[in-house]
Motif scaffolding. Structure first.
Motif, short mmCIF file in Angstrom:
data_model
loop_
_atom_site.label_atom_id
_atom_site.label_comp_id
_atom_site.label_asym_id
_atom_site.label_seq_id
_atom_site.Cartn_x
_atom_site.Cartn_y
_atom_site.Cartn_z
N TYR A 71 0.72 -1.22 -0.31
CA TYR A 71 0.26 0.18 -0.08
C TYR A 71 0.98 1.15 -0.45
O TYR A 71 0.54 1.89 0.02
CB TYR A 71 -1.32 -0.18 1.34
CG TYR A 71 -2.11 -0.99 0.89
CD1 TYR A 71 -3.60 -0.65 0.19
CD2 TYR A 71 -1.50 -2.31 1.38
CE1 TYR A 71 -4.03 -1.68 0.35
CE2 TYR A 71 -2.72 -3.03 1.75
CZ TYR A 71 -3.90 -2.74 0.81
OH TYR A 71 -5.16 -3.98 0.98
N HIS A 98 2.21 7.40 4.12
CA HIS A 98 2.36 6.90 2.88
C HIS A 98 4.16 7.46 1.92
O HIS A 98 4.40 8.50 2.36
CB HIS A 98 2.42 7.19 1.40
CG HIS A 98 1.67 6.98 0.43
ND1 HIS A 98 2.73 8.53 -0.83
CD2 HIS A 98 0.89 5.91 -0.71
CE1 HIS A 98 2.72 7.75 -1.92
NE2 HIS A 98 1.77 6.26 -1.98
N PRO A 206 -4.83 -1.39 -2.96
CA PRO A 206 -3.15 -1.63 -3.39
C PRO A 206 -2.64 -1.40 -4.13
O PRO A 206 -3.67 -0.70 -5.74
CB PRO A 206 -3.64 -3.62 -3.08
CG PRO A 206 -4.37 -3.78 -2.88
CD PRO A 206 -5.59 -3.18 -3.35
N HIS A 251 -12.16 -1.58 -2.09
CA HIS A 251 -11.40 -2.06 -1.17
C HIS A 251 -11.84 -1.23 -0.10
O HIS A 251 -12.33 -1.22 1.00
CB HIS A 251 -9.85 -1.95 -1.44
CG HIS A 251 -9.68 -2.24 -2.05
ND1 HIS A 251 -8.87 -3.79 -1.76
CD2 HIS A 251 -9.15 -2.84 -3.15
CE1 HIS A 251 -8.67 -4.34 -3.13
NE2 HIS A 251 -8.46 -4.04 -3.47
N SER A 273 -5.74 -2.70 3.30
CA SER A 273 -4.65 -1.20 3.42
C SER A 273 -4.11 -0.24 5.07
O SER A 273 -5.88 -0.55 6.37
CB SER A 273 -6.15 0.36 2.89
OG SER A 273 -5.12 1.34 2.94
#
Length: 625
Positions: A71, A98, A206, A251, A273
């Protein structure tokens, strides 16, 4: 019907949004986000006494592409230590963010004059301080979030910065959200999300499922943001958006219907996630806007607001493309409709709360046909009510436990004045029934609090609330010496409390206090002028016990114990110099004084004329003040 006494979920966020709109800050923030696209890394502009620090949209696949993890998540703590250990979860594991957004921010930190620019606005010696608002669109919003956290974490200014993002993807994991909540920073973040904007939902899928369509879509968005009026979505772009939407919805559905504790995805094997929202989210539609600041509810709304029973699917695909780069129109609608829109809720609601909830849902285009949205809000509301009820009950119980605390204090005073011995040494030698009952009552109370906290039955910021930090610290410093005494009495001195016997409650309470002290920083701190009434390190007597054992071993030629004994001596010296030790430690019959006399004798036999900082303190009796 019972009266409903809870606070609505929307109140704080609605007030923030109303203020930002009424003073023009929200519109200005979007304007600065657009202007930032003319710069490569960031821009700084002052307007009406406010410094706007804006980041461009970063619509390049390199920013989104992270191949090292499924992710794109990774440790926020890097080798250059831009972020410290404060940003960690309640499990002490570093927060995950991230890595694309983090790399962009680190590049700005290391290759531009960003830090120098921020120094101008945070150092009062250089110029008058101005409020700082970090803003950003798309991935630039994620970078703005990290920049805001950097300023907050470094305590660079007395007044906190604020962050406004537009269409920003999610940035961090549960640990990240826990850290922000623990530091009471969630109120510094305001995220604007258009109803069908795909980007705020994108990182729930993803990377491998979004990479290919993104490569096709990003140049289109770049053209729009670059004012290319000829840029139109062709069939290839629309097909890419269709694929992206299908993959993301799959998702987001998992996040909505599998619950926050599930780590399984649709295939039943791979993890979900890691990303979670924080701060206030303003969901926008053509009907108005609604603000939510409950993390799990926001997560559900991220999915539910994408659903529509009123529009054809092809229209939603078009909106996914256009709304991400159309926040100017979004702001116009919100300002015209004002927060919550002009629609009137149906009057068949069962309560004023449900009327308000109906208005909020209608404002973001979720009508009565969607049963899941009201359920999601109701669950969040019930959870908030449960948390508030639990805290109120614990607060009442805490008041009752003050009697037990007072009895332990009386026991301490009686031991010192009547017996000339510390309450630690007295309890170490023999059990006092009344003191032991108080110890057990208080242990049970705080054990229950720790278990409730672990089960998420208390507010997310519970461990940072001053009331519970102060109460837990007072309990730990007063009662833990009794637990230490009990441990060594029952183990007959053979065990090691520090490594084997310390209860979890004390470790957690100490961790809460230390995290709060880190948050407070050094501002307003001054050295003690008098010795503490209770030794500040609640494990002092455990250290003294181990030092006594080490000294006996040293006398038996176990010379490896010498270093630990010298470390203990230095530890005591620091406690005395900082006035963080209580005077009862120096009573003639205390365990510490017995150790000191033996240690001094040993050192003087080994080294005639031996002296040390602690020796000088003890000989001059300067510890008496």
């Amino acid at each position: 019907m019972e009266a409903e006494t809870s606070t609505p979920l929307f109140t704080v966020g609605q007030e923030i949004a109303t203020f930002l709109i009424s003073c023009g800050t929200l519109s200005k923030a979007w304007e600065e986000s657009l202007l930032a696209n003319n710069s490569e890394n960031f821009s700084v502009n002052e307007y009406e006494g406010v410094a706007y620090v804006a980041f461009p949209s970063f619509h390049k696949i390199e920013g989104f592409m992270v191949k090292e993890s499924k992710y794109g998540e990774g440790n926020i703590q890097t080798d250059n230590k831009v972020f410290s250990g404060l940003l960690k979860g309640n499990d002490d594991h570093p927060a995950l963010v991230h890595q694309g957004a983090l790399k962009l921010f680190l590049h700005i930190m290391e290759n531009t004059d960003f830090q120098a620019q921020m120094q101008i606005y945070t150092d009062s010696k250089q110029r008058k301080l101005k409020p700082i608002i970090f803003v950003g669109h798309s991935l630039g919003g994620a970078v703005a979030t990290l920049a805001t956290l950097w300023v907050l974490e470094k305590r660079l200014r007395l007044s906190s910065p604020f962050c406004i993002t537009f269409g920003s993807p999610l940035v961090g994991d549960v640990g990240f959200v826990e850290a922000v909540g623990r530091e009471n920073w969630a109120g510094n973040f305001f995220h604007v999300v258009s109803k069908h904007d795909i980007v705020p939902r994108m990182f729930l899928a993803p990377f491998e499922s979004i990479a290919e369509p993104l490569i096709t879509i990003l140049p289109y968005w770049q053209g729009i943001m670059g004012n290319d009026s000829k840029t139109v979505p062709d069939s290839l772009i629309q097909d890419a958006c269709r694929t992206l939407l299908n993959n993301v919805l799959q998702h987001t559905y998992t996040e909505t219907y599998y619950g926050p504790d599930s780590l399984r995805e649709l295939d039943g094997v791979t993890k979900r996630s890691p990303y979670r929202p924080f701060g206030t989210y303003m969901f926008c539609s053509s009907e108005g806007a609604s603000c939510i600041d409950n993390s799990e509810t926001v997560l559900k709304m991220i999915h539910l607001t994408m659903q529509s029973h009123e529009k054809p699917y092809d229209n939603i695909i078009h909106d996914c493309l256009s709304e991400h780069v159309g926040y100017g129109s979004v702001m116009k609608h919100v300002i015209e409709k004002s927060i919550s829109g002009e629609r009137v809720a149906k009057l068949d609601s069962e309560s004023s709360y449900r009327m308000g909830m109906s208005l909020q849902l209608e404002a973001i285009g979720i009508g009565a046909q969607n049963d899941n949205a009201p359920i999601a809000l109701q669950i969040a509301r019930d959870m908030e009510n449960k948390h508030n009820t639990n805290v109120a009950k614990l607060a009442s119980e805490l008041s009752g436990k003050q009697c037990s605390m007072a009895e332990v204090e009386w026991y301490k005073e009686r031991c010192e004045k009547e017996d000339g011995i510390t309450y630690y040494d007295s309890f170490r030698k023999h059990n006092d029934i009344d003191a032991n009952l108080c110890r057990e009552r208080l242990c049970g109370f705080w054990d229950n609090i720790i278990e409730m906290w672990k089960r998420n039955e208390l507010p997310s910021d519970f461990q940072s609330q001053n009331k519970w930090i102060n109460a837990g610290t007072a309990y730990r410093r007063l009662v833990e010496p009794l637990d230490i005494a009990y441990y060594y009495r029952m183990s007959k001195g053979t065990g090691n409390y520090l490594s084997d016997g310390r209860p979890t409650r004390y470790k957690v309470l100490q961790k809460w206090m230390e995290e709060k002290e880190n948050t407070r920083g050094s501002r307003g701190r001054s050295g003690r002028t008098k010795f503490a009434s209770l030794t500040q390190d609640s494990c002092f007597w455990a250290h003294a016990e181990e030092a006594s054992k080490d000294l006996e071993n040293l006398k038996q030629d176990h010379h490896q114990k010498l270093e630990s004994l010298e470390m203990f001596e230095g530890y005591v010296t620091r406690l005395i110099n900082d006035r963080n030790i209580s005077s009862d430690v120096f009573l003639d019959g205390s365990s510490f004084m017995k150790w000191w006399k033996e240690w001094k004798k040993y050192k003087q036999n080994q080294i005639p004329g031996w002296s040390s900082p602690l020796y000088k303190i003890m000989e001059s009796e300067s510890w008496k003040g």
